[in-house]
Write an enzyme that holds these catalytic residues in place. Sequence first.
Site, PDB file in Angstrom:
ATOM      1  N   LYS A  48      52.505  33.289 -27.587  1.00  0.00           N
ATOM      2  CA  LYS A  48      51.102  33.726 -27.700  1.00  0.00           C
ATOM      3  C   LYS A  48      50.945  35.118 -27.109  1.00  0.00           C
ATOM      4  CE  LYS A  48      49.456  28.976 -27.406  1.00  0.00           C
ATOM      5  NZ  LYS A  48      49.002  27.936 -26.475  1.00  0.00           N
ATOM      6  N   GLN A  97      46.408  25.539 -21.032  1.00  0.00           N
ATOM      7  CA  GLN A  97      47.643  25.130 -21.699  1.00  0.00           C
ATOM      8  C   GLN A  97      47.939  23.658 -21.379  1.00  0.00           C
ATOM      9  OE1 GLN A  97      49.461  27.257 -23.791  1.00  0.00           O
ATOM     10  NE2 GLN A  97      50.594  25.403 -24.307  1.00  0.00           N
ATOM     11  N   ASP A 141      40.333  27.306 -28.206  1.00  0.00           N
ATOM     12  CA  ASP A 141      41.093  26.147 -28.708  1.00  0.00           C
ATOM     13  C   ASP A 141      40.173  25.145 -29.413  1.00  0.00           C
ATOM     14  OD1 ASP A 141      43.805  26.433 -28.387  1.00  0.00           O
ATOM     15  OD2 ASP A 141      43.863  25.614 -26.353  1.00  0.00           O
TER      16      ASP A 141
END
Length: 288
Positions: free
Chosen positions: A54, A98, A121
């Site tokens: 990322k 995460q 997200d």
Amino acid sequence: MAPLILDGKKTQRDISEGMRHFVNDHVKKGFVNPCLAIVQVGDDKASDSYIRNKKKFGESIGVQVLHIHLPKDISEAEVLTEIKSLNTDESVHGIILQLPLPRDLNKELLIEAIHHSKDVDGLTSKNVKGLWVGSDKSLVPATSRGILTLLKHYNIDVRGKKVVVIGRSALVGKPTAMLMLKENATVSICHSETPNIETYTLDADIIISAVGRPRFITSYHVRPGQIVIDVGITIDTMDKVCKGDVDFAEVAPIVKAISPVPGGVGPMTVLSLFQNLLDVYTKKVIQL
Ligand code: NAP
């Protein structure tokens, strides 16, 4: 006839070029760089590699990626304080937590602490609800958006098509099914309790498999003319190979189009995470 390969790496390259120019133009006009904060707790090895990917991609298009790495024994209250401070930091446009988290941390509570307008997200309840009601203003989970972006890039219209999604997780299966429904597909969802999955897969125009079991989809499940999207990722610990759910060698000669693993949905997930970020940056996603 050879199938059309739905190449996620190439699609990522094609689309990211425009994103890089977009960021560049904004920075030249005096705007700050877009900024993504990635909060990691503990030392999960797979997370390290996802974060590296990322960061590399984000920086390639001019996004600042802050990696906030917290120790595994940190308290929930301290993680909450970190998230709240990122929520109010105007230089941060998107926040991701995460996963997985160390077991003693409450995943739902911490995700919910992310302000929905920075939840790139798409996992907070406001964004989940937005997708559920078919709103254009919510942030959609990156894998689901990535799948749709990949299909659109190859001019595959899901409108009116029969789509079967195999898997019903909150992260992949359910949001993907809801997004396909929003795009006017007719959607079935299969899971571990669905008997005779082949009756659904053979009937579908588009098969999206998000199970996490190699060789889950074989020649037995497909017929000519279908589009197959393989979301699954299983790392073979013996030979360190990354495998999808679909037996590519067996299925590819039969179907019309197929996404490979690796190089299919994986790069699209990274791309779409940053599409979400740029939507927030340009305020395309208005507060719900
Ligand atoms: P998950 O939470 O483990 O969900 C797996 C789903 O598969 C569940 O809904 C489960 O059904 C279903 N399933 C399991 N065995 C089945 C069977 N025999 N028949 C039918 N359905 C079955 O995993 P996830 O987070 O959704 O991820 C799915 C896969 O996608 C994993 O391999 C993951 O690594 C991969 N992934 C890839 C990307 C990418 O960017 N390419 C992104 C995210 C995830 P039940 O609900 O009934 O248990």
